[in-house]
Design a protein around this motif. Structure first.
Motif, PDB file in Angstrom:
ATOM      1  N   GLU A   1     -47.233  60.259 -15.895  1.00 51.19           N
ATOM      2  CA  GLU A   1     -46.470  61.096 -14.964  1.00 51.19           C
ATOM      3  C   GLU A   1     -47.273  61.510 -13.733  1.00 51.19           C
ATOM      4  OE1 GLU A   1     -47.831  64.111 -18.205  1.00 51.19           O
ATOM      5  OE2 GLU A   1     -47.120  62.048 -18.171  1.00 51.19           O
ATOM      6  N   THR A   2     -48.600  61.511 -13.838  1.00 48.11           N
ATOM      7  CA  THR A   2     -49.397  61.919 -12.679  1.00 48.11           C
ATOM      8  C   THR A   2     -49.370  60.872 -11.573  1.00 48.11           C
ATOM      9  OG1 THR A   2     -51.466  61.087 -13.635  1.00 48.11           O
ATOM     10  CG2 THR A   2     -50.897  63.398 -14.060  1.00 48.11           C
ATOM     11  N   ARG A   3     -48.909  59.669 -11.877  1.00 44.02           N
ATOM     12  CA  ARG A   3     -48.754  58.639 -10.841  1.00 44.02           C
ATOM     13  C   ARG A   3     -47.680  59.017  -9.831  1.00 44.02           C
ATOM     14  NH1 ARG A   3     -47.752  53.111 -12.680  1.00 44.02           N
ATOM     15  NH2 ARG A   3     -48.258  52.690 -10.514  1.00 44.02           N
ATOM     16  N   LEU A   4     -46.913  60.042 -10.135  1.00 43.08           N
ATOM     17  CA  LEU A   4     -45.880  60.526  -9.219  1.00 43.08           C
ATOM     18  C   LEU A   4     -46.471  60.872  -7.854  1.00 43.08           C
ATOM     19  CD1 LEU A   4     -42.840  61.142  -9.209  1.00 43.08           C
ATOM     20  CD2 LEU A   4     -43.396  63.442  -9.989  1.00 43.08           C
ATOM     21  N   GLU A   5     -47.725  61.274  -7.837  1.00 40.88           N
ATOM     22  CA  GLU A   5     -48.402  61.589  -6.565  1.00 40.88           C
ATOM     23  C   GLU A   5     -48.387  60.407  -5.597  1.00 40.88           C
ATOM     24  OE1 GLU A   5     -52.028  64.596  -6.752  1.00 40.88           O
ATOM     25  OE2 GLU A   5     -52.230  63.001  -8.245  1.00 40.88           O
ATOM     26  N   GLU A   6     -48.436  59.191  -6.127  1.00 41.36           N
ATOM     27  CA  GLU A   6     -48.438  57.990  -5.289  1.00 41.36           C
ATOM     28  C   GLU A   6     -47.154  57.878  -4.474  1.00 41.36           C
ATOM     29  OE1 GLU A   6     -49.106  54.586  -7.838  1.00 41.36           O
ATOM     30  OE2 GLU A   6     -50.716  55.637  -8.897  1.00 41.36           O
ATOM     31  N   TYR A   7     -46.067  58.405  -5.004  1.00 41.12           N
ATOM     32  CA  TYR A   7     -44.759  58.279  -4.359  1.00 41.12           C
ATOM     33  C   TYR A   7     -44.449  59.440  -3.405  1.00 41.12           C
ATOM     34  CZ  TYR A   7     -44.244  54.714  -7.900  1.00 41.12           C
ATOM     35  OH  TYR A   7     -44.444  53.609  -8.691  1.00 41.12           O
ATOM     36  N   PHE A   8     -45.164  60.542  -3.566  1.00 40.32           N
ATOM     37  CA  PHE A   8     -44.951  61.724  -2.719  1.00 40.32           C
ATOM     38  C   PHE A   8     -46.304  62.275  -2.248  1.00 40.32           C
ATOM     39  CE2 PHE A   8     -41.290  61.496  -5.573  1.00 40.32           C
ATOM     40  CZ  PHE A   8     -40.230  61.675  -4.704  1.00 40.32           C
ATOM     41  N   PRO A   9     -47.106  61.447  -1.559  1.00 42.07           N
ATOM     42  CA  PRO A   9     -48.480  61.867  -1.233  1.00 42.07           C
ATOM     43  C   PRO A   9     -48.567  63.093  -0.326  1.00 42.07           C
ATOM     44  CG  PRO A   9     -47.896  59.879  -0.021  1.00 42.07           C
ATOM     45  CD  PRO A   9     -46.782  60.134  -0.992  1.00 42.07           C
ATOM     46  N   ASP A  10     -47.575  63.338   0.470  1.00 38.12           N
ATOM     47  CA  ASP A  10     -47.623  64.481   1.391  1.00 38.12           C
ATOM     48  C   ASP A  10     -46.935  65.722   0.839  1.00 38.12           C
ATOM     49  OD1 ASP A  10     -48.958  62.884   3.257  1.00 38.12           O
ATOM     50  OD2 ASP A  10     -47.059  62.137   4.073  1.00 38.12           O
ATOM     51  N   GLN A  11     -46.259  65.593  -0.303  1.00 37.58           N
ATOM     52  CA  GLN A  11     -45.495  66.714  -0.851  1.00 37.58           C
ATOM     53  C   GLN A  11     -46.005  67.213  -2.191  1.00 37.58           C
ATOM     54  OE1 GLN A  11     -41.657  64.275  -0.132  1.00 37.58           O
ATOM     55  NE2 GLN A  11     -40.985  66.315  -0.745  1.00 37.58           N
ATOM     56  N   LEU A  12     -46.760  66.379  -2.913  1.00 37.18           N
ATOM     57  CA  LEU A  12     -47.113  66.691  -4.297  1.00 37.18           C
ATOM     58  C   LEU A  12     -48.617  66.672  -4.509  1.00 37.18           C
ATOM     59  CD1 LEU A  12     -46.364  67.109  -7.316  1.00 37.18           C
ATOM     60  CD2 LEU A  12     -46.228  64.613  -7.504  1.00 37.18           C
ATOM     61  N   THR A  13     -49.103  67.703  -5.181  1.00 45.69           N
ATOM     62  CA  THR A  13     -50.501  67.765  -5.612  1.00 45.69           C
ATOM     63  C   THR A  13     -50.510  68.036  -7.114  1.00 45.69           C
ATOM     64  OG1 THR A  13     -51.167  68.683  -3.483  1.00 45.69           O
ATOM     65  CG2 THR A  13     -52.710  68.966  -5.328  1.00 45.69           C
ATOM     66  N   ILE A  14     -51.262  67.208  -7.841  1.00 45.29           N
ATOM     67  CA  ILE A  14     -51.436  67.404  -9.281  1.00 45.29           C
ATOM     68  C   ILE A  14     -52.931  67.504  -9.545  1.00 45.29           C
ATOM     69  CG2 ILE A  14     -51.076  66.481 -11.602  1.00 45.29           C
ATOM     70  CD1 ILE A  14     -48.728  64.841 -10.460  1.00 45.29           C
ATOM     71  N   GLU A  15     -53.324  68.581 -10.234  1.00 43.57           N
ATOM     72  CA  GLU A  15     -54.735  68.772 -10.572  1.00 43.57           C
ATOM     73  C   GLU A  15     -54.889  69.091 -12.047  1.00 43.57           C
ATOM     74  OE1 GLU A  15     -56.769  70.497  -6.571  1.00 43.57           O
ATOM     75  OE2 GLU A  15     -55.646  71.959  -7.749  1.00 43.57           O
ATOM     76  N   GLN A  16     -55.921  68.542 -12.662  1.00 42.88           N
ATOM     77  CA  GLN A  16     -56.276  68.902 -14.023  1.00 42.88           C
ATOM     78  C   GLN A  16     -57.270  70.053 -13.929  1.00 42.88           C
ATOM     79  OE1 GLN A  16     -55.873  65.416 -13.289  1.00 42.88           O
ATOM     80  NE2 GLN A  16     -53.903  65.791 -14.235  1.00 42.88           N
ATOM     81  N   LEU A  17     -56.930  71.159 -14.548  1.00 41.69           N
ATOM     82  CA  LEU A  17     -57.712  72.390 -14.418  1.00 41.69           C
ATOM     83  C   LEU A  17     -58.531  72.704 -15.664  1.00 41.69           C
ATOM     84  CD1 LEU A  17     -54.880  74.532 -12.776  1.00 41.69           C
ATOM     85  CD2 LEU A  17     -56.733  73.303 -11.616  1.00 41.69           C
ATOM     86  N   GLY A  18     -58.487  71.830 -16.665  1.00 47.18           N
ATOM     87  CA  GLY A  18     -59.211  72.071 -17.906  1.00 47.18           C
ATOM     88  C   GLY A  18     -60.157  70.937 -18.226  1.00 47.18           C
TER      89      GLY A  18
END
Length: 171
Positions: A46-63
């Motif tokens: 699901e984190t590959r979603l960033e590839e499709y919305f590079p200017d709108q979506l940020t996903i970070e692993q915080l742990g």
């Protein structure tokens, strides 16, 4: 428009999936979305979603990864605290329309952060921001505070029959 606090909890599958579904809906409506994952430390499908919305979506692993099978370390506590502070700052600044804190309730359950600190972060956010919190073991105080609470209940799961996590379906 006022933003609301969603809480997806319970022992059933689908909490993160529901949060990502809401993220896709928001992204397709032109909104900016931030997803902070409190327990996960690696990229899943699901984190590959960033590839499709590079200017709108940020996903970070915080742990530092899943600690459900061992006692959380001091590093896990530091990362959870820093992750919540980061999300609180983003919510105060208002750079995102939707902020998702995935598996945050796991950090609460293991006492890496306090429910009071989480609620303070929610109270001081920009009022238009929609917030989604996911994870098992949601404390009563957070359930009371949230505007929308959905409990995923496991009735049956193929994992019990020995089926492991499958790419594209479960991860």
């Amino acid at each position: 428009m006022s933003g609301y606090v969603h809480l997806y909890t319970g022992n059933g599958k689908g909490k993160t999936t529901a949060a990502f579904g809401l993220a896709v809906r928001a992204l397709c409506a032109g909104k900016r979305v931030y997803i902070g994952q409190f327990v996960k430390s690696m990229k899943y499908s699901e984190t590959r979603l960033e590839e499709y919305f590079p200017d709108q979506l940020t996903i970070e692993q915080l742990g530092s990864g899943c600690f459900l099978t061992h006692t959380p370390s001091e590093q896990d506590q530091r990362l959870a605290t820093a992750g919540l502070e980061h999300c609180a700052k983003l919510m105060r600044e208002g750079a995102y329309d939707v902020v998702i804190m995935d598996e945050l309730t796991i950090a609460l359950h293991f006492k890496l952060i306090t429910v009071g600190t989480v609620i303070q972060a929610l109270r001081t956010r920009e009022t238009s921001i929609e917030v989604v919190i996911t994870g098992r073991y949601a404390p009563d105080e957070l359930i009371e505070y949230a505007d929308l609470v959905t409990e995923m209940q496991e009735v049956k799961h193929y994992y019990q029959a020995g089926v492991l996590s499958r790419e594209g379906i479960d991860r």
